[in-house]
Design a protein around this motif. Structure first.
Motif, PDB file in Angstrom:
ATOM      1  N   PHE A 146       0.854  -1.193   0.000  1.00  0.00           N
ATOM      2  CA  PHE A 146       0.000   0.000   0.000  1.00  0.00           C
ATOM      3  C   PHE A 146       0.892   1.246   0.000  1.00  0.00           C
ATOM      4  N   VAL A 147       0.529   2.210  -0.841  1.00  0.00           N
ATOM      5  CA  VAL A 147       1.321   3.439  -0.951  1.00  0.00           C
ATOM      6  C   VAL A 147       0.406   4.651  -0.813  1.00  0.00           C
ATOM      7  N   ALA A 148       0.666   5.461   0.204  1.00  0.00           N
ATOM      8  CA  ALA A 148      -0.130   6.677   0.421  1.00  0.00           C
ATOM      9  C   ALA A 148       0.669   7.621   1.311  1.00  0.00           C
ATOM     10  N   THR A 149       1.236   8.659   0.723  1.00  0.00           N
ATOM     11  CA  THR A 149       2.056   9.585   1.512  1.00  0.00           C
ATOM     12  C   THR A 149       1.344  10.907   1.793  1.00  0.00           C
ATOM     13  N   VAL A 200      -4.245   4.272   6.081  1.00  0.00           N
ATOM     14  CA  VAL A 200      -3.553   3.193   5.371  1.00  0.00           C
ATOM     15  C   VAL A 200      -2.692   2.374   6.336  1.00  0.00           C
ATOM     16  N   ALA A 201      -1.983   3.048   7.234  1.00  0.00           N
ATOM     17  CA  ALA A 201      -1.137   2.333   8.204  1.00  0.00           C
ATOM     18  C   ALA A 201      -1.972   1.388   9.061  1.00  0.00           C
ATOM     19  N   ARG A 261       8.014   9.316   2.706  1.00  0.00           N
ATOM     20  CA  ARG A 261       8.529   9.544   1.354  1.00  0.00           C
ATOM     21  C   ARG A 261       8.795   8.218   0.647  1.00  0.00           C
ATOM     22  N   TRP A 262       8.383   8.128  -0.627  1.00  0.00           N
ATOM     23  CA  TRP A 262       8.654   6.922  -1.405  1.00  0.00           C
ATOM     24  C   TRP A 262      10.153   6.843  -1.705  1.00  0.00           C
ATOM     25  N   PRO A 263      10.853   5.789  -1.256  1.00  0.00           N
ATOM     26  CA  PRO A 263      12.292   5.676  -1.534  1.00  0.00           C
ATOM     27  C   PRO A 263      12.504   5.367  -3.012  1.00  0.00           C
ATOM     28  N   GLY A 264      13.113   6.266  -3.744  1.00  0.00           N
ATOM     29  CA  GLY A 264      13.344   6.039  -5.162  1.00  0.00           C
ATOM     30  C   GLY A 264      14.081   4.737  -5.412  1.00  0.00           C
ATOM     31  N   GLY A 265      13.591   3.927  -6.355  1.00  0.00           N
ATOM     32  CA  GLY A 265      14.216   2.649  -6.649  1.00  0.00           C
ATOM     33  C   GLY A 265      13.777   1.533  -5.723  1.00  0.00           C
TER      34      GLY A 265
END
Length: 285
Positions: free
Chosen positions: A69-72, A80-81, A95-99
């Motif tokens: 699940f992705v929601a920042t 979401v958590a 923050r979405w970690p790039g890569g």
């Protein structure tokens, strides 16, 4: 029977889209009308799409796979958590970690670093460090926990992504598209649905809307977990799973070497032909 009713969606404000001037033409099939300069989402389509997405996710979880699940965004983080934790699924709310997907082995190394720090505190190594070193390691551990703590048990890339606000999480969507990982998402009228495999047309800004959709999706995931247990499968990835930190190329080389060795011992396959016929199966998502 549908997992959610038209009335529930209406009460939660799922039908409210963005201003007409901000719309994305790709969302035209999901828009019912325009009122006071605001697009209204067709909730009949939303009901169908929620059922479709829930059933697909249920089937993935039944096979023992993980959903990330992705929601920042602020209004979605805690919801979401809580929902993802309740069904034992990983999530990203900072923050979405790039890569994170395209360079997953590196992310696993960072997670292992966090685990090693925990071991140091347990075996007494931490007590032998200077005060300055302790402070540096503690800060590093806190930083890793904030960004990667929720995916510590995810030993390989997820089977699918569930995203809230595809505009904000465009990097996550791009990485999933690149790897062929299916993307499920709440898509508002200002977003492009073309890169989303399972579109749920809905208001992705209101907390009530997010909570309702997340509740339905997580209920379906819970059903999949229970069915997997009933069938004798554990929905959680165990330690015996191949870690994503091992590259697919390395795994293929290992299989090739093993098969070459067997072919020489049995004298049944010519050494020049064996590598050409040796194809490793596709890596699991």
């Amino acid at each position: 029977m549908s997992r959610v009713t038209f009335e529930q969606l209406l009460e939660a404000g799922v039908h409210f889209g963005h201003l007409k001037r901000k719309w994305n033409p790709g969302m035209a099939p999901y828009i019912f009308m325009e009122r006071n300069g605001i697009h209204i989402i067709d909730l009949h389509r939303t009901v169908d799409k929620v059922d479709e997405a829930a059933e697909a996710l249920k089937n993935l979880v039944r096979m023992g796979r993980k959903i990330l699940f992705v929601a920042t965004k602020k209004q979605a983080k805690q919801i979401v958590a809580d929902k993802a934790t309740a069904v034992g699924m990983p999530y990203v709310i900072e923050r979405w970690p790039g890569g994170m997907l395209t360079n997953f082995p590196t992310i696993r190394k960072a997670v292992k670093k966090m685990t090693n720090i925990d071991k140091m505190s347990k075996d007494g190594t931490f007590d032998n460090l200077s005060k300055r070193e302790k402070l540096q390691i503690t800060r590093q551990r806190a930083k890793l926990e904030k960004t990667l703590g929720s995916i510590v048990d995810m030993n390989r890339p997820p089977a699918a992504l569930f995203v809230i606000d595809v505009l904000k999480e465009h990097i996550a969507v791009s990485e999933a598209n690149k790897l062929g990982i299916p993307v499920f998402a709440m898509v508002d009228t200002n977003s492009d649905p073309s890169r989303i495999d399972f579109v749920i047309p809905s208001n992705d800004d209101a907390s009530k809307s997010i909570e309702l959709i997340m509740g339905v999706i997580c209920d379906a995931i819970q059903e999949g977990i229970l069915e997997a247990k009933a069938a004798g499968k554990d929905s959680r990835e165990g330690d015996d799973e191949a870690e994503a930190g091992e590259s697919p190329a390395r795994e293929r080389r290992s299989r090739t070497t093993s098969r070459k060795r067997d072919s020489k011992e049995n004298d049944t396959v010519d050494a020049d032909v064996a590598p050409k016929t040796d194809k490793a199966p596709d890596e699991a998502q």
